[in-house]
Scaffold this motif. Structure first.
Motif, PDB file in Angstrom:
ATOM      1  N   UNK A  65       8.454  14.307  10.754  1.00 55.06           N
ATOM      2  CA  UNK A  65       8.782  13.235   9.814  1.00 55.06           C
ATOM      3  C   UNK A  65       8.205  11.914  10.274  1.00 55.06           C
ATOM      4  N   UNK A  66       8.263  11.666  11.595  1.00 53.08           N
ATOM      5  CA  UNK A  66       7.700  10.427  12.130  1.00 53.08           C
ATOM      6  C   UNK A  66       6.176  10.436  12.008  1.00 53.08           C
ATOM      7  N   UNK A  67       5.575  11.586  12.254  1.00 52.12           N
ATOM      8  CA  UNK A  67       4.121  11.710  12.071  1.00 52.12           C
ATOM      9  C   UNK A  67       3.742  11.345  10.640  1.00 52.12           C
ATOM     10  N   UNK A  68       4.482  11.894   9.677  1.00 51.93           N
ATOM     11  CA  UNK A  68       4.169  11.649   8.262  1.00 51.93           C
ATOM     12  C   UNK A  68       4.388  10.191   7.889  1.00 51.93           C
ATOM     13  N   UNK A  69       5.488   9.606   8.330  1.00 52.89           N
ATOM     14  CA  UNK A  69       5.790   8.220   7.951  1.00 52.89           C
ATOM     15  C   UNK A  69       4.781   7.250   8.559  1.00 52.89           C
ATOM     16  N   UNK A  70       4.377   7.481   9.806  1.00 53.46           N
ATOM     17  CA  UNK A  70       3.385   6.616  10.436  1.00 53.46           C
ATOM     18  C   UNK A  70       2.037   6.766   9.742  1.00 53.46           C
ATOM     19  N   UNK A  71       1.667   8.007   9.416  1.00 58.25           N
ATOM     20  CA  UNK A  71       0.387   8.235   8.727  1.00 58.25           C
ATOM     21  C   UNK A  71       0.366   7.541   7.369  1.00 58.25           C
ATOM     22  N   UNK A  72       1.462   7.658   6.617  1.00 58.57           N
ATOM     23  CA  UNK A  72       1.533   7.010   5.300  1.00 58.57           C
ATOM     24  C   UNK A  72       1.482   5.498   5.442  1.00 58.57           C
ATOM     25  N   UNK A  73       2.232   4.964   6.415  1.00 53.94           N
ATOM     26  CA  UNK A  73       2.234   3.517   6.627  1.00 53.94           C
ATOM     27  C   UNK A  73       0.840   3.021   6.994  1.00 53.94           C
ATOM     28  N   UNK A  74       0.147   3.764   7.838  1.00 53.85           N
ATOM     29  CA  UNK A  74      -1.190   3.345   8.256  1.00 53.85           C
ATOM     30  C   UNK A  74      -2.175   3.384   7.085  1.00 53.85           C
ATOM     31  N   UNK A  75      -2.108   4.456   6.285  1.00 48.79           N
ATOM     32  CA  UNK A  75      -3.061   4.623   5.184  1.00 48.79           C
ATOM     33  C   UNK A  75      -2.804   3.645   4.043  1.00 48.79           C
ATOM     34  N   UNK A  76      -1.578   3.151   3.931  1.00 45.03           N
ATOM     35  CA  UNK A  76      -1.234   2.247   2.825  1.00 45.03           C
ATOM     36  C   UNK A  76      -1.098   0.798   3.280  1.00 45.03           C
ATOM     37  N   UNK A  77      -1.578   0.494   4.495  1.00 43.82           N
ATOM     38  CA  UNK A  77      -1.402  -0.838   5.044  1.00 43.82           C
ATOM     39  C   UNK A  77      -2.072  -1.944   4.264  1.00 43.82           C
ATOM     40  N   UNK A  78      -3.142  -1.634   3.533  1.00 43.28           N
ATOM     41  CA  UNK A  78      -3.895  -2.670   2.827  1.00 43.28           C
ATOM     42  C   UNK A  78      -3.513  -2.785   1.353  1.00 43.28           C
ATOM     43  N   UNK A  79      -3.357  -1.638   0.675  1.00 50.28           N
ATOM     44  CA  UNK A  79      -3.217  -1.669  -0.779  1.00 50.28           C
ATOM     45  C   UNK A  79      -1.866  -1.204  -1.309  1.00 50.28           C
ATOM     46  N   UNK A  80      -1.131  -0.407  -0.546  1.00 50.15           N
ATOM     47  CA  UNK A  80       0.121   0.152  -1.066  1.00 50.15           C
ATOM     48  C   UNK A  80       1.335  -0.507  -0.475  1.00 50.15           C
ATOM     49  N   UNK A  81       1.600  -1.746  -0.856  1.00 50.82           N
ATOM     50  CA  UNK A  81       2.648  -2.537  -0.197  1.00 50.82           C
ATOM     51  C   UNK A  81       4.010  -1.860  -0.246  1.00 50.82           C
ATOM     52  N   UNK A  82       4.430  -1.408  -1.439  1.00 49.71           N
ATOM     53  CA  UNK A  82       5.758  -0.805  -1.565  1.00 49.71           C
ATOM     54  C   UNK A  82       5.858   0.483  -0.750  1.00 49.71           C
ATOM     55  N   UNK A  83       4.865   1.353  -0.885  1.00 48.05           N
ATOM     56  CA  UNK A  83       4.872   2.616  -0.141  1.00 48.05           C
ATOM     57  C   UNK A  83       4.783   2.361   1.354  1.00 48.05           C
ATOM     58  N   UNK A  84       3.995   1.367   1.733  1.00 52.77           N
ATOM     59  CA  UNK A  84       3.862   0.993   3.141  1.00 52.77           C
ATOM     60  C   UNK A  84       5.223   0.575   3.712  1.00 52.77           C
ATOM     61  N   UNK A  85       5.951  -0.248   2.965  1.00 47.78           N
ATOM     62  CA  UNK A  85       7.258  -0.704   3.433  1.00 47.78           C
ATOM     63  C   UNK A  85       8.248   0.449   3.546  1.00 47.78           C
ATOM     64  N   UNK A 117       2.691 -11.724  11.480  1.00 52.93           N
ATOM     65  CA  UNK A 117       1.734 -10.733  10.989  1.00 52.93           C
ATOM     66  C   UNK A 117       0.813 -10.273  12.117  1.00 52.93           C
ATOM     67  N   UNK A 118       0.394 -11.212  12.952  1.00 53.52           N
ATOM     68  CA  UNK A 118      -0.457 -10.859  14.088  1.00 53.52           C
ATOM     69  C   UNK A 118       0.294  -9.967  15.079  1.00 53.52           C
ATOM     70  N   UNK A 119       1.573 -10.272  15.307  1.00 51.16           N
ATOM     71  CA  UNK A 119       2.386  -9.444  16.202  1.00 51.16           C
ATOM     72  C   UNK A 119       2.539  -8.037  15.625  1.00 51.16           C
ATOM     73  N   UNK A 120       2.776  -7.970  14.313  1.00 51.40           N
ATOM     74  CA  UNK A 120       2.922  -6.683  13.638  1.00 51.40           C
ATOM     75  C   UNK A 120       1.642  -5.865  13.777  1.00 51.40           C
ATOM     76  N   UNK A 121       0.500  -6.491  13.578  1.00 53.94           N
ATOM     77  CA  UNK A 121      -0.781  -5.789  13.689  1.00 53.94           C
ATOM     78  C   UNK A 121      -1.046  -5.358  15.128  1.00 53.94           C
ATOM     79  N   UNK A 122      -0.621  -6.190  16.092  1.00 49.19           N
ATOM     80  CA  UNK A 122      -0.788  -5.824  17.495  1.00 49.19           C
ATOM     81  C   UNK A 122      -0.024  -4.537  17.806  1.00 49.19           C
ATOM     82  N   UNK A 123       1.249  -4.480  17.396  1.00 47.17           N
ATOM     83  CA  UNK A 123       2.040  -3.282  17.666  1.00 47.17           C
ATOM     84  C   UNK A 123       1.501  -2.070  16.905  1.00 47.17           C
ATOM     85  N   UNK A 124       1.009  -2.286  15.692  1.00 47.85           N
ATOM     86  CA  UNK A 124       0.436  -1.179  14.923  1.00 47.85           C
ATOM     87  C   UNK A 124      -0.791  -0.615  15.625  1.00 47.85           C
ATOM     88  N   UNK A 125      -1.641  -1.486  16.145  1.00 47.94           N
ATOM     89  CA  UNK A 125      -2.833  -1.028  16.860  1.00 47.94           C
ATOM     90  C   UNK A 125      -2.469  -0.370  18.190  1.00 47.94           C
TER      91      UNK A 125
END
Length: 207
Positions: free
Chosen positions: A15-35, A157-165
């Protein structure tokens, strides 16, 4: 074969694999799904923290989290290709579990703070963020971003991107470690996280 990973732990993992993958793939265009993917990840982390205290043997933190000396000793043995096989998480794997949980939580929390500007007001005052924010902000900007100003939102936002990377890097290292251990001990660790079963302990293995 013996049962090692319980069903809830396996559901958490994938489940964590799926949620992280979805969040990563929707980081630019899918705001609601990303959240929502981020919220799902935070919920799974909360479950894992509880399960680490009340779950079955191999899910418990007390079973696999080791001290620094044991982690260093295991790393030295691994570099010399003489490390023992662990039925549960090995010491380096345990460090990775903690790092992944912490980094995923940090990514999710910073994302949650960014979702609504007023949530920034929940944080303690951060002068480094506030000073540049007030330099050029007017009353409308202050109202929109709270005491942190626009600069605070940009900094978060920069902190969020740092942790995401950082999370992406840890995932890469985790997968590399799984591949290495699978080849080293001649067992498919990814499949074990699907079936829950691993090879029974040999005399020299640590269970």
């Amino acid at each position: 074969m013996i049962k090692v990973w319980d069903p809830l732990q396996r559901l958490f993992h994938w489940g964590l694999v799926a949620s992280i993958a979805i969040a990563w793939l929707t980081g630019e265009d899918g705001e609601a799904l990303h959240e929502w993917a981020g919220y799902a990840a935070l919920g799974l982390i909360a479950f894992r923290l509880v399960w680490g205290f009340i779950g079955p043997r191999y899910a418990r933190f007390t079973q696999f989290i080791r001290g620094p000396k044991e982690v260093i000793s295991y790393t030295r043995d691994m570099l010399n290709k003489r490390e023992k096989r662990y039925i549960g998480h090995n010491p380096l794997g345990a460090v990775m579990v903690v790092a992944l949980l912490a980094t995923t939580a940090a990514t999710g929390v910073t994302g949650w703070l960014m979702a609504e500007p007023e949530r920034m007001a929940m944080l303690p005052e951060m002068p480094a963020f506030v000073a540049p924010a007030f330099a050029d902000s007017d009353e409308d900007e202050e109202h929109e971003y709270g005491e942190y100003g626009e600069g605070g939102g940009e900094a978060m936002e920069e902190i969020h991107e740092f942790f995401a990377n950082l999370l992406l890097l840890l995932i890469f290292l985790h997968v590399a470690g799984v591949i290495y251990a699978s080849r080293r001990h001649k067992e498919n660790l990814a499949r074990a996280m699907v079936t829950g079963k691993k090879l029974a302990a040999a005399p020299d293995d640590i269970s």
